[in-house]
Design an enzyme around this catalytic site. Structure first.
Site, PDB file in Angstrom:
ATOM      1  N   ARG A   1      16.516  32.412  28.683  1.00  0.00           N
ATOM      2  CA  ARG A   1      16.920  33.827  28.616  1.00  0.00           C
ATOM      3  C   ARG A   1      18.175  34.014  27.779  1.00  0.00           C
ATOM      4  O   ARG A   1      18.701  35.094  27.653  1.00  0.00           O
ATOM      5  CB  ARG A   1      17.152  34.381  30.029  1.00  0.00           C
ATOM      6  CG  ARG A   1      15.941  34.363  30.933  1.00  0.00           C
ATOM      7  CD  ARG A   1      16.295  34.834  32.327  1.00  0.00           C
ATOM      8  NE  ARG A   1      16.589  36.253  32.345  1.00  0.00           N
ATOM      9  CZ  ARG A   1      15.669  37.200  32.534  1.00  0.00           C
ATOM     10  NH1 ARG A   1      14.411  36.862  32.711  1.00  0.00           N
ATOM     11  NH2 ARG A   1      15.996  38.461  32.536  1.00  0.00           N
TER      12      ARG A   1
ATOM     13  N   GLU B   1       4.539  32.545   7.597  1.00  0.00           N
ATOM     14  CA  GLU B   1       5.404  31.635   8.362  1.00  0.00           C
ATOM     15  C   GLU B   1       4.776  31.176   9.677  1.00  0.00           C
ATOM     16  O   GLU B   1       5.139  30.126  10.178  1.00  0.00           O
ATOM     17  CB  GLU B   1       6.779  32.246   8.606  1.00  0.00           C
ATOM     18  CG  GLU B   1       6.823  33.454   9.493  1.00  0.00           C
ATOM     19  CD  GLU B   1       8.255  33.880   9.747  1.00  0.00           C
ATOM     20  OE1 GLU B   1       9.151  33.028   9.810  1.00  0.00           O
ATOM     21  OE2 GLU B   1       8.488  35.084   9.885  1.00  0.00           O
TER      22      GLU B   1
ATOM     23  N   TRP C   1      24.009  36.268  28.218  1.00  0.00           N
ATOM     24  CA  TRP C   1      23.650  36.649  26.851  1.00  0.00           C
ATOM     25  C   TRP C   1      24.542  37.852  26.586  1.00  0.00           C
ATOM     26  O   TRP C   1      24.287  38.945  27.073  1.00  0.00           O
ATOM     27  CB  TRP C   1      22.176  37.014  26.754  1.00  0.00           C
ATOM     28  CG  TRP C   1      21.800  37.641  25.454  1.00  0.00           C
ATOM     29  CD1 TRP C   1      21.733  38.970  25.166  1.00  0.00           C
ATOM     30  CD2 TRP C   1      21.447  36.985  24.240  1.00  0.00           C
ATOM     31  NE1 TRP C   1      21.381  39.176  23.867  1.00  0.00           N
ATOM     32  CE2 TRP C   1      21.191  37.975  23.267  1.00  0.00           C
ATOM     33  CE3 TRP C   1      21.329  35.653  23.868  1.00  0.00           C
ATOM     34  CZ2 TRP C   1      20.827  37.672  21.964  1.00  0.00           C
ATOM     35  CZ3 TRP C   1      20.957  35.356  22.573  1.00  0.00           C
ATOM     36  CH2 TRP C   1      20.717  36.351  21.626  1.00  0.00           C
TER      37      TRP C   1
ATOM     38  N   ASN D   1      23.105  41.295  35.341  1.00  0.00           N
ATOM     39  CA  ASN D   1      22.263  41.377  34.149  1.00  0.00           C
ATOM     40  C   ASN D   1      22.075  42.865  33.885  1.00  0.00           C
ATOM     41  O   ASN D   1      21.675  43.609  34.767  1.00  0.00           O
ATOM     42  CB  ASN D   1      20.908  40.696  34.392  1.00  0.00           C
ATOM     43  CG  ASN D   1      20.017  40.770  33.162  1.00  0.00           C
ATOM     44  OD1 ASN D   1      20.498  40.976  32.050  1.00  0.00           O
ATOM     45  ND2 ASN D   1      18.717  40.654  33.362  1.00  0.00           N
ATOM     46  N   GLY D   2      22.401  43.326  32.662  1.00  0.00           N
ATOM     47  CA  GLY D   2      22.262  44.751  32.342  1.00  0.00           C
ATOM     48  C   GLY D   2      23.514  45.240  31.632  1.00  0.00           C
ATOM     49  O   GLY D   2      24.342  44.465  31.185  1.00  0.00           O
TER      50      GLY D   2
ATOM     51  N   HIS E   1       0.157  45.770 -12.575  1.00  0.00           N
ATOM     52  CA  HIS E   1       0.959  45.030 -13.568  1.00  0.00           C
ATOM     53  C   HIS E   1       0.801  43.528 -13.415  1.00  0.00           C
ATOM     54  O   HIS E   1       1.666  42.772 -13.838  1.00  0.00           O
ATOM     55  CB  HIS E   1       2.433  45.443 -13.430  1.00  0.00           C
ATOM     56  CG  HIS E   1       2.666  46.892 -13.681  1.00  0.00           C
ATOM     57  ND1 HIS E   1       2.524  47.482 -14.905  1.00  0.00           N
ATOM     58  CD2 HIS E   1       2.958  47.912 -12.817  1.00  0.00           C
ATOM     59  CE1 HIS E   1       2.746  48.783 -14.820  1.00  0.00           C
ATOM     60  NE2 HIS E   1       3.027  49.074 -13.560  1.00  0.00           N
TER      61      HIS E   1
ATOM     62  N   GLU F   1       7.242  42.155   4.529  1.00  0.00           N
ATOM     63  CA  GLU F   1       7.493  41.600   5.862  1.00  0.00           C
ATOM     64  C   GLU F   1       6.177  41.161   6.511  1.00  0.00           C
ATOM     65  O   GLU F   1       6.099  40.094   7.119  1.00  0.00           O
ATOM     66  CB  GLU F   1       8.206  42.647   6.726  1.00  0.00           C
ATOM     67  CG  GLU F   1       8.314  42.312   8.195  1.00  0.00           C
ATOM     68  CD  GLU F   1       8.998  40.981   8.506  1.00  0.00           C
ATOM     69  OE1 GLU F   1       9.651  40.413   7.601  1.00  0.00           O
ATOM     70  OE2 GLU F   1       8.846  40.499   9.639  1.00  0.00           O
TER      71      GLU F   1
ATOM     72  N   LYS G   1       5.326  37.343   7.736  1.00  0.00           N
ATOM     73  CA  LYS G   1       4.857  36.982   9.084  1.00  0.00           C
ATOM     74  C   LYS G   1       3.626  36.080   8.997  1.00  0.00           C
ATOM     75  O   LYS G   1       3.531  35.056   9.659  1.00  0.00           O
ATOM     76  CB  LYS G   1       4.516  38.255   9.871  1.00  0.00           C
ATOM     77  CG  LYS G   1       5.715  39.015  10.377  1.00  0.00           C
ATOM     78  CD  LYS G   1       6.359  38.392  11.584  1.00  0.00           C
ATOM     79  CE  LYS G   1       7.685  37.707  11.423  1.00  0.00           C
ATOM     80  NZ  LYS G   1       8.666  38.008  10.485  1.00  0.00           N
TER      81      LYS G   1
ATOM     82  N   LYS H   1      15.042  28.629  13.701  1.00  0.00           N
ATOM     83  CA  LYS H   1      15.277  30.006  14.140  1.00  0.00           C
ATOM     84  C   LYS H   1      16.515  30.582  13.447  1.00  0.00           C
ATOM     85  O   LYS H   1      16.560  31.737  13.132  1.00  0.00           O
ATOM     86  CB  LYS H   1      15.472  30.065  15.670  1.00  0.00           C
ATOM     87  CG  LYS H   1      15.691  31.477  16.208  1.00  0.00           C
ATOM     88  CD  LYS H   1      14.535  32.386  15.876  1.00  0.00           C
ATOM     89  CE  LYS H   1      14.797  33.841  16.239  1.00  0.00           C
ATOM     90  NZ  LYS H   1      13.749  34.755  15.674  1.00  0.00           N
TER      91      LYS H   1
ATOM     92  N   CYS I   1      20.529  38.470  30.459  1.00  0.00           N
ATOM     93  CA  CYS I   1      21.189  37.355  31.115  1.00  0.00           C
ATOM     94  C   CYS I   1      20.266  36.783  32.189  1.00  0.00           C
ATOM     95  O   CYS I   1      19.202  37.303  32.455  1.00  0.00           O
ATOM     96  CB  CYS I   1      22.472  37.847  31.773  1.00  0.00           C
ATOM     97  SG  CYS I   1      23.606  38.590  30.614  1.00  0.00           S
TER      98      CYS I   1
HETATM   99  C1  AGP Z   1      11.842  35.788  10.013  1.00  0.00           C
HETATM  100  O1  AGP Z   1      10.607  35.798  10.702  1.00  0.00           O
HETATM  101  C2  AGP Z   1      12.325  34.416   9.716  1.00  0.00           C
HETATM  102  N1  AGP Z   1      12.409  33.638  10.892  1.00  0.00           N
HETATM  103  C3  AGP Z   1      13.567  34.394   8.849  1.00  0.00           C
HETATM  104  O2  AGP Z   1      13.212  35.012   7.618  1.00  0.00           O
HETATM  105  C4  AGP Z   1      14.824  35.135   9.382  1.00  0.00           C
HETATM  106  O3  AGP Z   1      14.587  36.508   9.406  1.00  0.00           O
HETATM  107  C5  AGP Z   1      15.989  34.836   8.410  1.00  0.00           C
HETATM  108  O4  AGP Z   1      16.235  33.445   8.447  1.00  0.00           O
HETATM  109  C6  AGP Z   1      17.262  35.592   8.767  1.00  0.00           C
HETATM  110  O5  AGP Z   1      17.696  35.210  10.046  1.00  0.00           O
HETATM  111  P1  AGP Z   1      18.842  36.080  10.749  1.00  0.00           P
HETATM  112  O6  AGP Z   1      18.272  37.451  10.974  1.00  0.00           O
HETATM  113  O7  AGP Z   1      19.141  35.357  12.030  1.00  0.00           O
HETATM  114  O8  AGP Z   1      20.016  36.132   9.824  1.00  0.00           O
END
Ligand code: AGP
Length: 609
Positions: free
Chosen positions: A27, A489, A73, A99-100, A505, A482, A486, A604, A2
Site C-alpha cells: 500500500r 510496454e 503513504w 489513513n485518509g 505523410h 499514450e 501502453k 517503475k 496508508c
Molecule cells: C508509463 O506507463 C511508463 N511506465 C513510463 O513511461 C513512465 O510514465 C515514465 O518513466 C515517467 O515516470 P514518472 O511519471 O514516475 O516520472
C-alpha cells in the site's frame, strides 16, 4: 493510501504488529511505526525492514498485549520520522494511526495550538490525538471523547485509537477509507484490508462509513456517531492474501485502471469550487502572484507523464492564452532552452524520481525559471526541488505501466488550467462549466469500465495482429501516443502513435489488412477530419477499432468495431478516451500470458539517465 494495523488480545503485541505491517507494504511505505499500548513507540523512514532493524535488541522494551501500527503513504508532510504514525497528544495518553485526509486540519491545528497544544509533526493526522486530549478533559470517557472528536473533523479517515489508561481497549472508526475488523478467539484485529489479518482469523467485519467499533480481547461493539448500536455479524473471508492486495483483480494494473473514478475524486477532493468557477490548489498558494506574471510555460515529463503534458499544452493554450511547449526530460536539458524569470517549468512525474525530469528542473531553475511540479509521491525529490506544486493524491501506483496516475495528471492539468485561466481572461461561467464537468466524470468513467468484458473480447479478436497504428487529433493526439505506449510496454506488440493528419505523410504506407488501426474519434471539433482518416484506412483494407461518443451511429458504418465513451467537454475527453486503450493493452498482455505488472526490461521509476 496508508496501511493501518492494530491488535488487542492476550499475546505480545509487538511481533504481531510488525509482521502485519509487512503484509501491508504494497500500500506504499515511505515510513512506518508501532505503538504498544502503555509501553513504547518506534518509528522509521522507509520500508518495514528499517523498523525491524531499529527494534533489534529492544523488543523487551515493548511489553504489552495491545497496540497500533502504520505504514505511511504521505499526503501532508514530508516522509520523515517525525511525520510517521502513530501520533500522540501532549500527555502521551492518546495514540492514533490514520489513513485518509483531514481537510480541516489547518483550522483545527491553529485552534489547538491556541489552547497550548504542542505539535511534533507536519501531518494532518496529529490533530486527532490532541482533540481527544481536549475532549477527554470534559468527557472523562474514552468512547465519548472519540465521538466528540469525530464530530470536529472533516474529510476521510480510517482511524485506530489507543488510550494508555485502557490497555485492553482499541477504538476504530471509518469515513471514506477502508477499515476491516478481524474477530479472533480472545483477540481482535483492525487493518486497512484483510491481508495482515488472514494468518490469525478469516472472520472479519468490514466497517461502513460513520461506524465506530470498540474492541476488547473478548468482544466488539459497533455503533454510529450518535451512539446507536449496530448489530453486525462477522463474515468469512475466502480470498488469499495475494488476491486481497490486488483487491481481487489478477494484476495491480487492472486494479489501478478500475480505480480511475476514485482517482478523479481523490485528485479533486477539496479543490473544486464550481459555484465561483474556481479551483483551490493549496500547493500553489505561495507562488500565486508569480503565476500571474508567467508568460510562457515549458512542460517536462517522460513517457506517460510527457503525454499528459501534451494534453495539458492544448488545455492551457486554449483556456489561458499562455504559450506552452512540451519536452521530454531527456531532450530538454541537452538542448539550449530559452528561459527567463517569466517562464514556468511544469514538471510532471508519478514517482517524483525520474532522473531525466529532475535534471530538466535543475537546468530550468539555473536559468531562473519558476519550477512547478505535478507529482504523485509526496516528499519525492522532484516534489522537494520544485518551488511549488500539486500532489495527485492518486495513491501508490504499483503496476509499472502508468494508468491511474495518467488520469490524475490530466485532471490536475485541467484544474491548473482553471487556476491560471481565472487569473487571466477565463470567465466564471467557463471555470464553473469545467469544474462541473470534472465532477461528472467519475460516473462517466464507470460507464466505460463496465464495458471491460466487451473490450476483453476485442483484445482477443485483435490479438492475432503484430502491428497497430493509433490515431488521434487535437486533445486526443497525445492519447494516440499514450495508447500505443501502453500496448507496447505490457504486450511487447509494435504500436505507433500518430497524429491522424500526419498519416498521409508516411505511416499510411504501412496499412493493409494485417496492420489494424485504433482511431480515437469522439464527437468533437475534429470529428469530420477523423472520419476522413478512417475512410483512408478502410480504402487500404485496414481494420479499424474506433473510440467514439455515445450515440454516434455513423461511425458504425465505417469502423470494424466501436467502443463508446460518454460525451464530455472536448478538453476532458482524454480522461475518458484513454480508459478503453488501457483496458485493450491490459487484455492483450493477459492473452499473451505476460507479466503485466512487471513487463520485461522496464522499471517503475527510471532514476538513471
Ligand atoms: C508509463 O506507463 C511508463 N511506465 C513510463 O513511461 C513512465 O510514465 C515514465 O518513466 C515517467 O515516470 P514518472 O511519471 O514516475 O516520472
Amino acid at each position: 493510501m496508508c496501511g493501518i494495523f492494530s491488535y488487542v488480545g492476550k499475546k505480545e503485541a509487538l511481533p504481531i504488529l510488525v509482521d502485519g505491517l509487512s503484509s501491508l507494504e504494497y500500500r506504499g511505505y515511505d515510513s512506518s511505526g508501532v505503538y504498544v499500548v502503555g509501553s513504547n513507540c518506534v518509528k522509521s523512514v522507509g520500508a518495514v525492514e528499517n523498523l525491524r532493524k531499529k527494534l533489534d535488541g529492544k523488543e523487551n522494551t515493548f511489553s504489552g498485549t495491545s497496540g497500533i501500527a502504520h505504514l505511511r503513504w504521505a499526503t501532508h508532510g514530508e516522509p520523515t520520522e517525525k511525520n510517521a504514525h502513530p501520533h500522540s497528544d501532549c500527555s502521551g495518553k492518546f495514540w492514533v494511526v490514520h489513513n485518509g485526509i483531514i481537510e480541516n486540519y489547518k483550522e483545527l491545528k491553529e485552534h489547538l495550538i491556541s489552547l497550548g497544544h504542542i505539535f511534533k509533526s507536519d501531518t494532518d493526522t496529529e490533530v486527532v490525538p490532541h482533540l481527544l486530549e481536549e475532549h477527554f478533559k470534559r468527557e472523562n470517557d474514552f468512547e465519548k471523547a472519540v465521538k466528540q472528536t469525530l464530530k470536529d473533523i472533516k474529510g476521510t479517515y480510517g482511524l485506530v485509537i489507543a488510550f494508555k489508561d485502557e490497555k485492553n481497549k482499541i477504538i476504530t472508526c471509518r469515513m471514506g477509507a477502508p477499515v476491516v475488523v478481524g474477530v479472533g478467539v480472545g483477540e481482535m484485529f483492525v487493518a486497512s484490508d484483510p491481508s495482515p489479518i488472514l494468518r490469525h482469523t478469516r472472520q472479519v467485519i468490514y466497517l461502513r462509513d460513520g461506524e465506530i467499533a470498540t474492541l476488547t480481547p473478548e468482544n466488539y461493539n459497533i455503533c454510529s456517531l450518535d451512539s446507536t448500536p449496530i448489530a453486525r455479524d462477522p463474515e468469512m473471508i475466502e480470498w488469499e492474501v495475494d488476491q486481497i492486495k490486488k483487491d481481487g483483480y489478477d494484476h495491480f494494473m487492472m486494479k489501478e485502471i478500475m480505480e480511475a473514478s476514485d482517482v478523479i475524486k481523490n485528485t479533486t477532493r477539496g479543490r473544486l469550487i464550481p459555484e465561483n468557477g474556481l479551483v483551490k490548489l493549496g500547493g500553489l498558494e505561495i507562488v500565486a502572484d508569480k503565476l500571474k506574471d508567467i508568460n510562457r510555460i515549458i512542460i517536462v515529463g517522460c513517457g506517460t507523464a510527457y503525454y499528459s503534458g501534451v494534453v495539458g499544452e492544448y488545455m492551457i493554450e486554449e483556456y489561458t492564452g499562455i504559450p506552452v511547449e512540451v519536452e521530454v526530460g531527456s531532450e530538454f536539458r541537452y538542448r539550449k532552452p530559452l528561459i527567463d524569470k517569466n517562464t514556468m517549468l511544469l514538471a510532471i512525474s508519478q514517482s517524483g524520481e525520474t532522473a531525466d525530469t529532475l535534471e530538466a528542473i535543475r537546468e530550468a531553475k539555473r536559468k531562473g525559471a519558476l519550477a512547478i511540479g505535478i507529482v504523485n509521491t509526496v516528499g519525492s525529490t522532484i516534489a522537494r526541488e520544485t518551488d511549488a506544486g500539486i500532489y495527485n493524491h492518486a495513491g501508490p501506483e504499483i503496476g509499472v505501466a502508468s494508468t491511474k496516475a495518467f488520469i490524475s495528471q490530466i485532471t490536475a492539468l485541467a484544474m491548473l488550467t482553471v487556476f491560471l485561466g481565472r487569473q487571466r481572461e477565463m470567465s466564471m461561467v467557463t471555470g464553473k462549466r469545467i469544474c462541473e464537468e470534472i465532477i461528472s466524470l467519475p460516473e462517466k468513467m464507470e460507464k466505460i469500465l463496465s464495458q471491460k468484458e466487451e473490450i476483453k473480447k476485442l483484445a482477443e479478436k485483435y490479438s492475432i495482429y503484430r502491428d497497430f497504428l493509433y490515431l488521434g487529433r487535437k486533445y486526443n493526439y497525445a492519447i494516440a501516443y499514450e495508447g500505443a505506449l501502453k500496448l507496447k510496454e505490457v504486450s511487447y506488440i509494435h504500436a505507433e502513435g500518430c497524429g491522424a493528419g500526419e498519416m498521409k505523410h508516411g505511416p499510411l504506407a504501412m496499412i493493409d489488412e494485417n496492420f489494424p488501426t485504433l482511431a480515437i474519434a469522439p464527437s468533437d471539433s475534429v470529428y469530420e477530419k477523423m472520419i476522413s482518416n478512417i475512410q483512408e484506412i478502410k480504402a487500404r483494407k485496414g481494420k479499424v477499432l474506433a473510440i467514439a461518443t455515445d450515440g454516434d451511429e455513423r461511425i458504425k458504418e465505417l469502423a470494424d468495431d466501436v467502443i463508446y465513451i460518454p460525451k464530455t467537454l472536448e478538453m476532458l475527453t482524454p480522461i475518458l478516451s484513454v480508459i478503453p486503450l488501457q483496458l485493450f493493452a491490459y487484455y492483450m498482455a493477459v492473452s499473451k500470458g505476460l507479466n503485466v505488472d512487471r513487463p520485461r526490461n522496464l522499471a517503475k521509476s527510471v532514476t538513471v539517465e
